[in-house]
Design an enzyme around this catalytic site. Structure first.
Site, PDB file in Angstrom:
ATOM      1  CG  ASN A   9      -6.140  -2.375   3.499  1.00 54.01           C
ATOM      2  OD1 ASN A   9      -7.066  -1.456   2.957  1.00 54.01           O
ATOM      3  ND2 ASN A   9      -5.485  -1.701   3.598  1.00 54.01           N
ATOM      4  CD1 TRP A  10      -9.105  -6.060  -1.291  1.00 53.25           C
ATOM      5  CD2 TRP A  10     -11.312  -4.962  -2.182  1.00 53.25           C
ATOM      6  NE1 TRP A  10      -9.827  -6.888  -2.383  1.00 53.25           N
ATOM      7  CE2 TRP A  10     -11.395  -7.200  -2.456  1.00 53.25           C
ATOM      8  CE3 TRP A  10     -12.748  -4.811  -2.692  1.00 53.25           C
ATOM      9  CZ2 TRP A  10     -12.184  -7.567  -2.919  1.00 53.25           C
ATOM     10  CZ3 TRP A  10     -13.921  -5.551  -3.638  1.00 53.25           C
ATOM     11  CH2 TRP A  10     -13.254  -6.905  -2.916  1.00 53.25           C
ATOM     12  CE  LYS A  11      -3.257  -0.710   1.031  1.00 56.82           C
ATOM     13  NZ  LYS A  11      -0.694  -0.220   1.565  1.00 56.82           N
ATOM     14  CG  HIS A  96      -3.367   0.806   6.516  1.00 54.29           C
ATOM     15  ND1 HIS A  96      -2.505   1.428   6.139  1.00 54.29           N
ATOM     16  CD2 HIS A  96      -3.256  -0.516   6.303  1.00 54.29           C
ATOM     17  CE1 HIS A  96      -1.302   0.707   5.578  1.00 54.29           C
ATOM     18  NE2 HIS A  96      -1.934  -0.338   5.293  1.00 54.29           N
ATOM     19  CD  GLU A  98      -1.968   2.767   2.854  1.00 58.38           C
ATOM     20  OE1 GLU A  98      -3.170   2.788   2.822  1.00 58.38           O
ATOM     21  OE2 GLU A  98      -0.710   1.866   2.300  1.00 58.38           O
ATOM     22  CD  GLU A 168      -0.587  -3.076   7.193  1.00 54.73           C
ATOM     23  OE1 GLU A 168      -0.215  -3.857   6.755  1.00 54.73           O
ATOM     24  OE2 GLU A 168      -0.436  -2.147   6.845  1.00 54.73           O
ATOM     25  N   GLY A 174       4.054  -1.640   0.017  1.00 52.31           N
ATOM     26  CA  GLY A 174       3.600  -1.074  -1.791  1.00 52.31           C
ATOM     27  C   GLY A 174       4.491  -0.501  -1.867  1.00 52.31           C
ATOM     28  CB  SER A 214       6.064  -5.876   0.013  1.00 55.97           C
ATOM     29  OG  SER A 214       6.036  -5.154  -0.945  1.00 55.97           O
ATOM     30  N   GLY A 235      -2.479  -5.900   1.063  1.00 56.03           N
ATOM     31  CA  GLY A 235      -2.253  -4.323   0.175  1.00 56.03           C
ATOM     32  C   GLY A 235      -2.769  -4.984  -1.682  1.00 56.03           C
ATOM     33  N   GLY A 236      -1.690  -4.796  -2.443  1.00 53.95           N
ATOM     34  CA  GLY A 236      -1.667  -5.017  -3.629  1.00 53.95           C
ATOM     35  C   GLY A 236      -2.133  -7.024  -4.573  1.00 53.95           C
TER      36      GLY A 236
HETATM   37  P1  13P Z   1       1.164  -4.266   0.431  1.00 53.83           P
HETATM   38  O1  13P Z   1       0.729  -5.667   0.012  1.00 53.83           O
HETATM   39  O2  13P Z   1       0.713  -3.582  -0.672  1.00 53.83           O
HETATM   40  O3  13P Z   1       2.436  -3.440   0.379  1.00 53.83           O
HETATM   41  O4  13P Z   1       0.010  -2.930   1.800  1.00 53.83           O
HETATM   42  C1  13P Z   1       0.258  -3.959   3.229  1.00 53.83           C
HETATM   43  C2  13P Z   1      -0.931  -3.312   3.344  1.00 53.83           C
HETATM   44  O5  13P Z   1      -0.954  -1.851   3.429  1.00 53.83           O
HETATM   45  C3  13P Z   1      -1.747  -3.636   3.562  1.00 53.83           C
HETATM   46  O6  13P Z   1      -3.444  -2.844   4.667  1.00 53.83           O
END
Ligand code: 13P
Length: 251
Positions: A9-11, A96, A98, A168, A174, A214, A235-236
């Protein structure tokens, strides 16, 4: 056997040019790897068509990070499920944390989004998870259960089977703080039992439930070896090919 999946997930990261380059790198790395799981990247809307043109979707699936709760019309700035599908994308992340937290998404809107995505043949990667306070006050199972019930439990069993779930925990996103293998497994087993109670054990056994928060090459193996964890939503660590492939290779 349930599908194993590692999805990025590149966000809101990468310009179009950077994104196309990253997609090419992941695509090339997968040519040289016998991946033991499905690999997907979910990218910003603006990147979908260009990324689709440079990847081989038989090896690397493409998805969006959201879609609208309407099919078309006067909804300035929104991107519909048919628009996403028309780029060649096959997946869409929905719900998600967010989106729930910063853009006020509710179970009622998510229910519509899931239906519209399914109508376009897109696979929803549906996110659920509790915030830190709910983890600490012990209501996390009830919170996750109601997120699933409210948005998904009016689907037929056949439609429900088309969904990938992603647990999640918001406190792990993050933050560098991962759920322990045991905490994640306990929740994944609870989610599967919730599905079994509604749709039966056979359906519950078929649903892939990913862990997100994470996740890194160093902790992926431990998480993915748990019996109810079928992969990760990353994510990251999906923003560079090397760590992302490190996670893919954890299977
Ligand atoms: P991180 O891997 O950066 O913690 O993010 C997880 C995430 O929200 C994937 O959708």
């Amino acid at each position: 056997m349930r599908k194993k999946v590692v999805a990025g997930n590149w966000k809101m990261n990468t310009t179009l040019q950077e994104g196309v380059r990253l997609a090419e790198e992941v695509n090339n790395a997968l040519k040289e790897t016998e991946a033991k799981c499905d690999v997907v990247i979910c990218v910003p809307f603006t990147h979908l068509a260009s990324v689709n043109a440079v990847i081989d979707q038989s090896k690397l699936g493409l998805g969006a990070e959201n879609c609208a709760d309407h099919v078309k019309g006067a909804y300035t700035g929104e991107v519909s499920a048919p628009m996403v599908a028309s780029t060649g994308a096959r997946y869409v992340i929905l719900g998600h944390s967010e989106r729930r937290q910063y853009y006020g998404e509710t179970s009622a809107t998510l229910k519509e989004k899931v239906k519209l995505a399914l109508a376009e043949g897109l696979t929803p990667i549906f996110c659920i998870g509790e915030v830190l306070e709910e983890r600490e006050n012990g209501t996390y199972n009830a919170v996750v259960k109601s997120q699933i019930e409210e948005a998904l439990f009016d689907l037929t069993a056949d439609d429900f089977k088309k969904i990938i779930l992603a647990y999640e925990p918001v406190w792990a996103i993050g933050t560098g703080k991962t759920a322990t293998d045991e905490q994640a497994q306990e929740m994944h087993a609870f989610i599967r039992s919730t599905i079994a109670a509604k749709y039966g054990a056979d359906v519950a056994e078929e649903i892939s439930i990913l862990y997100g928060g994470s996740c890194k090459p160093t902790n992926a193996k431990g998480l993915f070896s748990q019996p109810d964890i079928d992969g990760g939503l990353i994510g990251g660590a999906s923003l560079e090919a090397e760590p992302f492939m490190g996670i893919v290779k954890a299977f």
